[in-house]
Design a protein around this motif. Structure first.
Motif, PDB file in Angstrom:
ATOM      1  N   LEU A 103      43.984  35.886  36.116  1.00 31.69           N
ATOM      2  CA  LEU A 103      42.650  35.924  35.521  1.00 31.69           C
ATOM      3  C   LEU A 103      41.551  36.090  36.560  1.00 31.69           C
ATOM      4  CD1 LEU A 103      43.047  33.044  32.887  1.00 31.69           C
ATOM      5  CD2 LEU A 103      43.264  35.510  32.517  1.00 31.69           C
ATOM      6  N   LEU A 104      41.865  35.849  37.831  1.00 38.32           N
ATOM      7  CA  LEU A 104      40.847  35.966  38.882  1.00 38.32           C
ATOM      8  C   LEU A 104      40.363  37.400  39.044  1.00 38.32           C
ATOM      9  CD1 LEU A 104      42.314  33.614  41.654  1.00 38.32           C
ATOM     10  CD2 LEU A 104      40.569  33.092  39.944  1.00 38.32           C
ATOM     11  N   ARG A 105      41.163  38.371  38.600  1.00 36.63           N
ATOM     12  CA  ARG A 105      40.754  39.769  38.720  1.00 36.63           C
ATOM     13  C   ARG A 105      39.524  40.076  37.872  1.00 36.63           C
ATOM     14  NH1 ARG A 105      46.617  42.499  37.823  1.00 36.63           N
ATOM     15  NH2 ARG A 105      46.553  40.963  36.137  1.00 36.63           N
ATOM     16  N   ASN A 106      39.236  39.212  36.904  1.00 36.14           N
ATOM     17  CA  ASN A 106      38.074  39.420  36.033  1.00 36.14           C
ATOM     18  C   ASN A 106      36.819  38.734  36.560  1.00 36.14           C
ATOM     19  OD1 ASN A 106      39.788  40.781  34.191  1.00 36.14           O
ATOM     20  ND2 ASN A 106      40.381  38.813  33.273  1.00 36.14           N
ATOM     21  N   LEU A 107      36.950  38.020  37.673  1.00 36.10           N
ATOM     22  CA  LEU A 107      35.821  37.281  38.227  1.00 36.10           C
ATOM     23  C   LEU A 107      35.234  38.008  39.428  1.00 36.10           C
ATOM     24  CD1 LEU A 107      37.278  33.636  38.129  1.00 36.10           C
ATOM     25  CD2 LEU A 107      35.844  34.767  36.413  1.00 36.10           C
ATOM     26  N   ARG A 108      33.973  37.773  39.682  1.00 33.02           N
ATOM     27  CA  ARG A 108      33.302  38.348  40.848  1.00 33.02           C
ATOM     28  C   ARG A 108      33.001  37.286  41.904  1.00 33.02           C
ATOM     29  NH1 ARG A 108      35.503  41.885  39.796  1.00 33.02           N
ATOM     30  NH2 ARG A 108      34.882  43.926  38.981  1.00 33.02           N
ATOM     31  N   ILE A 201      41.597  25.938  41.997  1.00 35.81           N
ATOM     32  CA  ILE A 201      40.985  27.242  41.772  1.00 35.81           C
ATOM     33  C   ILE A 201      39.597  27.007  41.180  1.00 35.81           C
ATOM     34  CG2 ILE A 201      41.106  29.450  40.576  1.00 35.81           C
ATOM     35  CD1 ILE A 201      44.094  29.252  40.550  1.00 35.81           C
ATOM     36  N   PHE A 202      38.585  27.591  41.809  1.00 35.79           N
ATOM     37  CA  PHE A 202      37.207  27.485  41.350  1.00 35.79           C
ATOM     38  C   PHE A 202      36.759  28.835  40.808  1.00 35.79           C
ATOM     39  CE2 PHE A 202      37.859  24.327  44.592  1.00 35.79           C
ATOM     40  CZ  PHE A 202      37.169  23.211  44.155  1.00 35.79           C
ATOM     41  N   GLY A 203      35.966  28.802  39.753  1.00 35.67           N
ATOM     42  CA  GLY A 203      35.491  30.029  39.119  1.00 35.67           C
ATOM     43  C   GLY A 203      34.239  30.591  39.745  1.00 35.67           C
ATOM     44  N   CYS A 276      37.564  45.939  43.337  1.00 35.77           N
ATOM     45  CA  CYS A 276      38.575  45.406  42.419  1.00 35.77           C
ATOM     46  C   CYS A 276      39.591  44.583  43.199  1.00 35.77           C
ATOM     47  CB  CYS A 276      39.268  46.556  41.689  1.00 35.77           C
ATOM     48  SG  CYS A 276      40.520  46.008  40.491  1.00 35.77           S
ATOM     49  N   LEU A 277      39.897  43.401  42.701  1.00 36.83           N
ATOM     50  CA  LEU A 277      40.849  42.506  43.349  1.00 36.83           C
ATOM     51  C   LEU A 277      42.281  42.936  43.045  1.00 36.83           C
ATOM     52  CD1 LEU A 277      41.303  39.797  44.903  1.00 36.83           C
ATOM     53  CD2 LEU A 277      41.414  38.693  42.655  1.00 36.83           C
ATOM     54  N   LYS A 278      43.113  42.981  44.066  1.00 33.19           N
ATOM     55  CA  LYS A 278      44.526  43.310  43.929  1.00 33.19           C
ATOM     56  C   LYS A 278      45.359  42.078  44.283  1.00 33.19           C
ATOM     57  CE  LYS A 278      45.892  47.143  45.760  1.00 33.19           C
ATOM     58  NZ  LYS A 278      46.120  48.188  46.793  1.00 33.19           N
TER      59      LYS A 278
END
Length: 323
Positions: A103-108, A201-203, A276-278
């Motif tokens: 889900l981290l791929r959706n965060l900035r 994990i922090f958002g 984009c995070l990979k």
């Protein structure tokens, strides 16, 4: 019946008698209870040091079929039931962790922070955990007497001792509750502790220094209380096992950053546009090295056995230069 067998059955009988007396909530079995305690001898427990890679770990060895062994398991089972202790499943922990990481791929902005405790079991004082987290919750005098007897002879927790798992979870659960409460306002979205390994994990891009400061304060508040004069704990962070990843650092640096957790590695990187995070997953290097060495040893043993016994594989192995 051999003398060793008679002795073993005697120990089992005494352990069963002890458990029966402990289950009586009244004072009717006081004399018999004290008499049974005179048979207990905790000198049978032996501490040894095991080498694992470059680390040394203190392990406790004992015979689980003795009265003392049954007694230790009884105390552990009683604590599990009395305090509703839950032991997490490693596979379930990793499945949930991987789901959260995707889900981290959706965060900035995010922070992934992993740490563990140094010599966790041997740093926990059994007297400390009993006085602050167990004593007031015990209902029966017999339970309190036997708990105090066991903990008097076992000053600190030790790997290999079933009771140590219960005590470590009791104080660990208090640490979990307080740390999560303090970190939620800093954007914490995932928390898990598996024995001594903790993953956060922090958002958002939470400060690493602030995160470490809150962790240190929570360790002090849980493991270093001073209201009672008891044998203190010596629990502290392992500075060599702290890892963290922030999205801004990956984006600016462009490097692949790994996080190791419970034998697995997660690699964080960004695409060429740095937008984009990979994510990549794999077995941790130390775990791969461990099993590679095991396979090498087994293969070498197979070669030696084949050559010595004149196996049909021996000529082939010699032809290809393996031996």
């Amino acid at each position: 019946m051999p003398s060793s067998a008679r002795k073993r059955w005697l120990m089992v009988f005494l352990a069963g008698l002890l458990i029966l007396l402990l289950s009586v909530p009244s004072n009717t079995g006081a004399f018999s209870f004290i008499s049974v305690l005179s048979f207990i001898n905790f000198s049978i427990f032996k501490n040894i040091l095991l080498k694992k890679g470059g680390d040394k770990r203190k392990v406790c060895l004992f015979n689980q079929k003795t009265t003392e062994g049954v007694l230790i398991k009884y105390v552990k089972t009683t604590l599990d039931y009395m305090l509703n202790i839950y032991y997490p499943n490693r596979d379930d922990v990793m499945h949930r962790f991987f789901n959260e990481v995707r889900l981290l791929r959706n965060l900035r902005g995010f922070l992934v922070y992993k740490f563990d405790f140094q010599d966790y079991f041997s740093s926990i004082s059994t007297e400390y955990v009993y006085e602050f987290f167990i004593k007031e919750k015990i209902q029966y005098r017999q339970h309190k007497k036997i708990f105090e007897l066991v903990l008097e002879n076992l000053k600190y927790c030790c790997a290999g001792m079933p009771l140590s798992n219960a005590l470590a979870e009791i104080v660990g659960r208090a640490f979990d509750d307080l740390l999560q409460a303090r970190l939620k306002k800093e954007g914490l979205i995932y928390y898990n502790r598996y024995v001594d390994d903790v993953m956060l994990i922090f958002g958002k891009d939470t400060s690493v220094d602030l995160c470490k400061k809150i962790i240190d304060e929570t360790i002090k508040d849980i493991f270093y209380r001073t209201e009672k004069e008891v044998t203190p704990c010596s629990t502290r962070l392992n500075p060599n096992k702290v890892q963290y990843v922030r999205f801004e650092e990956i984006k600016n640096g462009g490097a692949t950053v790994p996080i190791d957790y419970l034998g697995y590695s997660v690699f964080f990187s960004v695409d060429q546009n740095k937008s984009c995070l990979k994510l990549q997953y794999g077995i941790a290097k130390n775990k791969r090295d461990k099993y590679e060495k095991k396979l090498e040893r087994k293969f070498c043993n197979f070669i030696l056995f084949s050559v010595r016994r004149g196996s049909i594989f021996a000529p082939l192995l010699c032809f290809y230069g393996v031996f």
